[in-house]
Design a protein around this motif. Structure first.
Motif, mmCIF file in Angstrom:
data_model
loop_
_atom_site.group_PDB
_atom_site.id
_atom_site.type_symbol
_atom_site.label_atom_id
_atom_site.label_comp_id
_atom_site.label_asym_id
_atom_site.label_seq_id
_atom_site.Cartn_x
_atom_site.Cartn_y
_atom_site.Cartn_z
ATOM 1 N N PRO A 147 54.347 -37.842 37.015
ATOM 2 C CA PRO A 147 54.027 -37.646 35.595
ATOM 3 C C PRO A 147 52.575 -37.971 35.255
ATOM 4 N N ALA A 148 51.913 -38.730 36.136
ATOM 5 C CA ALA A 148 50.542 -39.158 35.857
ATOM 6 C C ALA A 148 49.507 -38.240 36.508
ATOM 7 N N LYS A 149 50.001 -37.190 37.217
ATOM 8 C CA LYS A 149 49.083 -36.291 37.950
ATOM 9 C C LYS A 149 48.179 -37.095 38.895
ATOM 10 N N GLU A 172 45.486 -32.365 53.136
ATOM 11 C CA GLU A 172 45.961 -33.746 53.016
ATOM 12 C C GLU A 172 46.430 -34.025 51.583
ATOM 13 N N VAL A 173 47.454 -34.889 51.489
ATOM 14 C CA VAL A 173 47.992 -35.269 50.178
ATOM 15 C C VAL A 173 47.389 -36.617 49.795
ATOM 16 N N LEU A 174 46.760 -36.653 48.657
ATOM 17 C CA LEU A 174 46.010 -37.828 48.218
ATOM 18 C C LEU A 174 46.643 -38.447 46.976
ATOM 19 N N VAL A 175 46.607 -39.776 46.904
ATOM 20 C CA VAL A 175 47.107 -40.479 45.718
ATOM 21 C C VAL A 175 45.949 -41.243 45.090
ATOM 22 N N HIS A 220 45.038 -44.114 43.139
ATOM 23 C CA HIS A 220 45.676 -45.377 42.747
ATOM 24 C C HIS A 220 45.338 -45.764 41.305
ATOM 25 N N LYS A 221 44.203 -45.310 40.818
ATOM 26 C CA LYS A 221 43.819 -45.665 39.448
ATOM 27 C C LYS A 221 44.683 -44.939 38.422
ATOM 28 N N LYS A 222 45.185 -43.761 38.782
ATOM 29 C CA LYS A 222 46.041 -43.001 37.857
ATOM 30 C C LYS A 222 47.514 -43.385 37.970
ATOM 31 N N CYS A 223 47.929 -43.893 39.131
ATOM 32 C CA CYS A 223 49.350 -44.185 39.380
ATOM 33 C C CYS A 223 49.864 -45.252 38.417
ATOM 34 N N ILE A 224 51.050 -44.975 37.839
ATOM 35 C CA ILE A 224 51.674 -45.930 36.911
ATOM 36 C C ILE A 224 52.876 -46.633 37.554
ATOM 37 N N GLY A 225 53.103 -46.361 38.839
ATOM 38 C CA GLY A 225 54.152 -47.079 39.574
ATOM 39 C C GLY A 225 55.574 -46.693 39.227
#
Ligand code: SF4
Ligand code: SF4
Ligand code: SF4
Length: 105
Positions: A69-71, A80-83, A85-90
């Protein structure tokens, strides 16, 4: 566009976890976190134990990316699939969607 990958022969894996140690060392992975996991399956009836390594498969059409939901999840230039971390809401929706149980928190 080139797409990188790792080929793993499950029939040859002996579960030694050297790849897990190498991954931790190479990527400076924090204590308690395993990006590269070794799974063990026991077939008691056949008296066989199998091992296989599990990590993010960097899927072509990632289920995790679709549900985030946070894109926070995106595809890089080589597949490669990247995350981010600053956008992730857990929320862990990526973990629920991933068929490999790959996302870590
Ligand atoms: S655990 Fe990793 S390093 Fe060990 S045999 Fe299996 S794939 Fe190779
Ligand atoms: S986290 Fe799971 S669904 Fe997402 S790219 Fe990795 S293996 Fe595929
Ligand atoms: S835990 Fe983070 S990366 Fe996973 S779906 Fe939620 S916001 Fe996206």
């Amino acid at each position: 566009m080139s797409r990188y990958g790792i080929i793993f022969n499950v029939d040859r894996c002996i579960g030694c976890e050297a790849c897990f140690v190498a991954c931790k060392e190479e990527n400076k992975v924090a204590p308690g976190i395993q990006w590269n996991k070794i799974r063990r399956i026991e077939n008691v009836g056949k008296r066989v134990i199998n091992y296989y390594r599990v990590s993010c498969q960097h899927c072509e059409d990632p289920a995790c990316m679709k549900v985030c939901p946070a894109k926070a999840i995106s595809k890089g230039p080589h597949g490669e699939v990247l995350v981010d971390h600053k956008k992730c809401i857990g929320c862990r929706m990526c973990l629920a969607a991933c068929p490999y149980g790959a996302p870590l928190f």
